[in-house]
Structure formats: structure tokens, C-alpha cells
Write an enzyme that holds these catalytic residues in place. Sequence first.
Site, PDB file in Angstrom:
ATOM      1  N   SER A 121       0.812  -1.213   0.000  1.00  0.00           N
ATOM      2  CA  SER A 121       0.000   0.000   0.000  1.00  0.00           C
ATOM      3  C   SER A 121       0.848   1.267   0.000  1.00  0.00           C
ATOM      4  CB  SER A 121      -0.967  -0.033   1.192  1.00  0.00           C
ATOM      5  OG  SER A 121      -1.910   1.003   1.125  1.00  0.00           O
ATOM      6  N   ASP A 260      -2.292   6.629  -3.449  1.00  0.00           N
ATOM      7  CA  ASP A 260      -1.138   5.975  -2.833  1.00  0.00           C
ATOM      8  C   ASP A 260      -0.686   4.815  -3.715  1.00  0.00           C
ATOM      9  OD1 ASP A 260      -3.163   4.151  -2.342  1.00  0.00           O
ATOM     10  OD2 ASP A 260      -2.422   3.618  -0.361  1.00  0.00           O
ATOM     11  N   ASP A 262      -0.995   1.622  -3.917  1.00  0.00           N
ATOM     12  CA  ASP A 262      -1.872   0.582  -4.445  1.00  0.00           C
ATOM     13  C   ASP A 262      -3.245   1.120  -4.838  1.00  0.00           C
ATOM     14  OD1 ASP A 262      -2.923   0.906  -1.856  1.00  0.00           O
ATOM     15  OD2 ASP A 262      -3.478  -1.204  -1.706  1.00  0.00           O
ATOM     16  N   ASP A 264      -5.736   2.630  -3.236  1.00  0.00           N
ATOM     17  CA  ASP A 264      -6.965   2.581  -2.433  1.00  0.00           C
ATOM     18  C   ASP A 264      -7.152   3.818  -1.565  1.00  0.00           C
ATOM     19  OD1 ASP A 264      -5.048   2.080  -0.501  1.00  0.00           O
ATOM     20  OD2 ASP A 264      -5.914   0.195   0.202  1.00  0.00           O
TER      21      ASP A 264
END
Length: 467
Positions: A121, A260, A262, A264
Site C-alpha cells: 500500500s 497511494d 496501491d 486505495d
Amino acid sequence: MKALRKPMAQVLTKMNPISHKPRRYFGTDGIRGRVGVWPITPEFVLKLGWAVGKVLARQGNGKVLIGKDTRISGYMFESVLESGLSAAGIDTHLLGPMPTPAIAYLTRTLRAQAGIVISASHNPYYDNGIKFFSAQGTKLPDHLESAIEEQLEQPMTTVDSAELGKAIRVVDAPGRYIEFCKSTVSSDIILNGLKIVVDCAHGAAYHVAPNVFRELGAEVIEMGVEPNGLNINLQCGATHPEALHQQVLTHKADLGIALDGDGDRVVMIDHEGHILDGDELLYIIAKHKTGMGTFKGGVVGTVMSNLGFEQAVKQLGLEFVRVPVGDRYIISELTKRQWHLGGEPSGHIVCMDTTTTGDGIITALQVLAAMRHGRQSLSEIRSGLIKYPQILLNVKAAQADFSLESPRIQEAVKNVEQALGAKGRVLLRRSGTEPLIRIMVEGEDKYRVEQFAGQLADVVKEELGAV
């Protein structure tokens, strides 16, 4: 291998960037289960893939999707995961770099048994993690997690050669997800005339996000779209919006969107350079849906949600509830109450009327839809929310095993709470990923809030031997 009796569904390790041997490991806030937390070595990931495959094979013949972000270790973990699944007789469909919410969506639409995301992430490149999605794009059912835990205790065996799983590269995954994102807003939402700077943090959305907004008519200026395996989240993206702030002002853009690594999380920046965090974006979406008469239920925030945000939501006539930090708590509460909207100040926002997990692109589209319907700029549409000054401090503990229950710490917290009264809040909590104590104090007067936060930090340092 003996399983540690802690939640799993996402496991995360901090890797040595040269040797790829784990320096330490920890679980992170994410969609969790019961399986355990282990250091992610190639050997473990191989067996994890095999264990998942053996359990899924009992459910019937199917396929598993594997997606990843752009960090360099993703190549290695993708290969060994695919090998483990193949050894168990499971076919894999490799998506390549794709946002986490895209894997949740594609797992559903491609009718896969499960989806696996290799990503840490918003963390630096030397971290990596693994998250699982069910066939419905949600957390794995408890019975599957328990079965995987039990399978990890067994010696690894390989199916006969004729039964080995195959691997297929899904080449149209980005296009499928782009079309899905566009479908989450009504057909009358056209972004012609908007100049938008999109910062993809050199992460998984680098080849997806700019095209979503561009295909809806916006003029898009790209940032963070040159991943090299090492620069993911590096001084860019949702966790470092300062660079985007400067680009919005330099290009005289209407707004900026920062994702960010990833995809999400999202934060946005208006044309004046003001940064809008998750609380403000949630408020815009809730206000818009309320005005359109389409809002159902209330809003779920976390213990970190600003008190001003809570008050603004209630002024809309909506119920507001808080849960612990972590999207799994938000999703659980939304599901229990059959509500649709919740999120965190970090920009991790869940719109369950459109998708099953946090999605930065879809959140940004919901905000843009509100702007277009209201014929307002981003700075105008956030009116009605006045945030309280909130100070966040991190104190690093000398040891990973520590407690915040000492009488002196509790007394210090109580004294600050009494001084703030009903117009302030105090929160001390352990980090879910590091040996840190997170201290949050908010209230009407910024100077007093800063003083109180510093006093609490001093007490914590003295009591825990922190640094």
C-alpha cells in the site's frame, strides 16, 4: 511451520533491499482473517500459495487472480505465489501492476475463486505484503481462513504433472477496470474544461488513473507515472501531497488528485492549494448524496475522524458512528448497518454502493460528480465543514512489547480530557505496523492542543522509555 495465532488475510514484512531476508515482520490494518502473521520469505510465499490452492481445490475447479503494485519485490513474490498455486493444481490469471480495488473488482467480474494482491500500500518499496479477496471481492470467509491455517501446518506436496495449474497473463485488465470506474458515475458527468493534476505515486494506478479522468473529458497532467521498483510512494502520492500541491499551483489547475501506491487511498487539492483529506472528501460525498435524495443510512468514521467532521455530518441530518482505525472495521460496520459510506482521514474511503473496498479513483470520481452537479469548484463544495485543530504525534517505543495502561499515562490523558471538555478529544493508540504510540489531541484552540499533545508525549516517553 507453526502458525502464530494472529490475524492474517494480509501479511507484511519489511525486506532488506539487498538480501531480501526479513528484518522483522508485522500484520497491518487491512482485511484480516485468523491464519497468522509470518515473515514473507520466498519459501513462505511458495507454501502459502500452495496452501491456498489446496483449500480452494476442495471447493471445485476454478482460478485465482494475482495482481501487484510496482515495488521491485513484487516480481519475485508473483512468481513464487503462482508456483505454489500451480503445485496445488490451481490455474492463475496474472494481472500485473493493478490497484488493489481493481483486483477486488476483477475477482468478481472474471468469476475467480479468489484474488491475491501483492502490495504494501502506502509503505516504502522495501516493504511488501499479501492481501486476499473472496470471489465476491470481500474478505475471505472465516472457514476458508481457518482451512488455510490448518493446511500451512501440513508438508507440501505437488499434484501429478498432468494436474499442475497453468498461468495466463490477462492483457486487458487495465481497460476493464477503467471502464468500471467510469461506470460508477452517471453518464451526464463530463469533465470537459477541467484541468486536473493526477499523482499516481509511481504505484499500481500509474497506467490506469490518468486514463479514467482523461476519457471522461478532463485535461490531465500526469505525476508519479514512472515506476522503477524503488520509487513507489517516495515523496509523492497521498502520503506526501506537497509535490502535487506545487504542481497544481504551477499549472494553474482546477484541482489535484493524489493516490497511494496501491490506489486505495486518495487526497485532493483545490485550485488554491488547500489539501482535502479523507474527512473532507467524505463530507462532500455525503452532502451531495443527501442533497440528491440518494443517501441511505449514516456515515462510518474512525477514532481519528475529526470532531468538526462528525458535527458537520450530523448537521446534514445523518447518523455518525466511530470504529477503530482500519478498513476492515469500517467495512464490517457498514455491512452490519447496511450503510454505504465510510472512511478515514488518510483518504481510505469505502463507497459500498459502487464497490466492495476502498478505491481512490472511485472516491475522486464521486467528488467530481458532486462538483459537476453543484456547478461548484472543489474549494466551494467543501463549505459547511470546519475542522478542529488536530495534532498528531508519534512516539517510538524502546521495545515492541509495551502497554499504555500505566496509571501515570491514564491520569495524564484524563487531565487533558477534562481540560478540553466536550469540545475536544484525546486518543492514544498503538500503531498496527510499527512499535509506535500514536498520540492525537484535538480541540478548538490550536495552541492549547499543541501544548497538551506535547505534555502527553513527554509522559509517554518517560513511562515507556521511548525515544
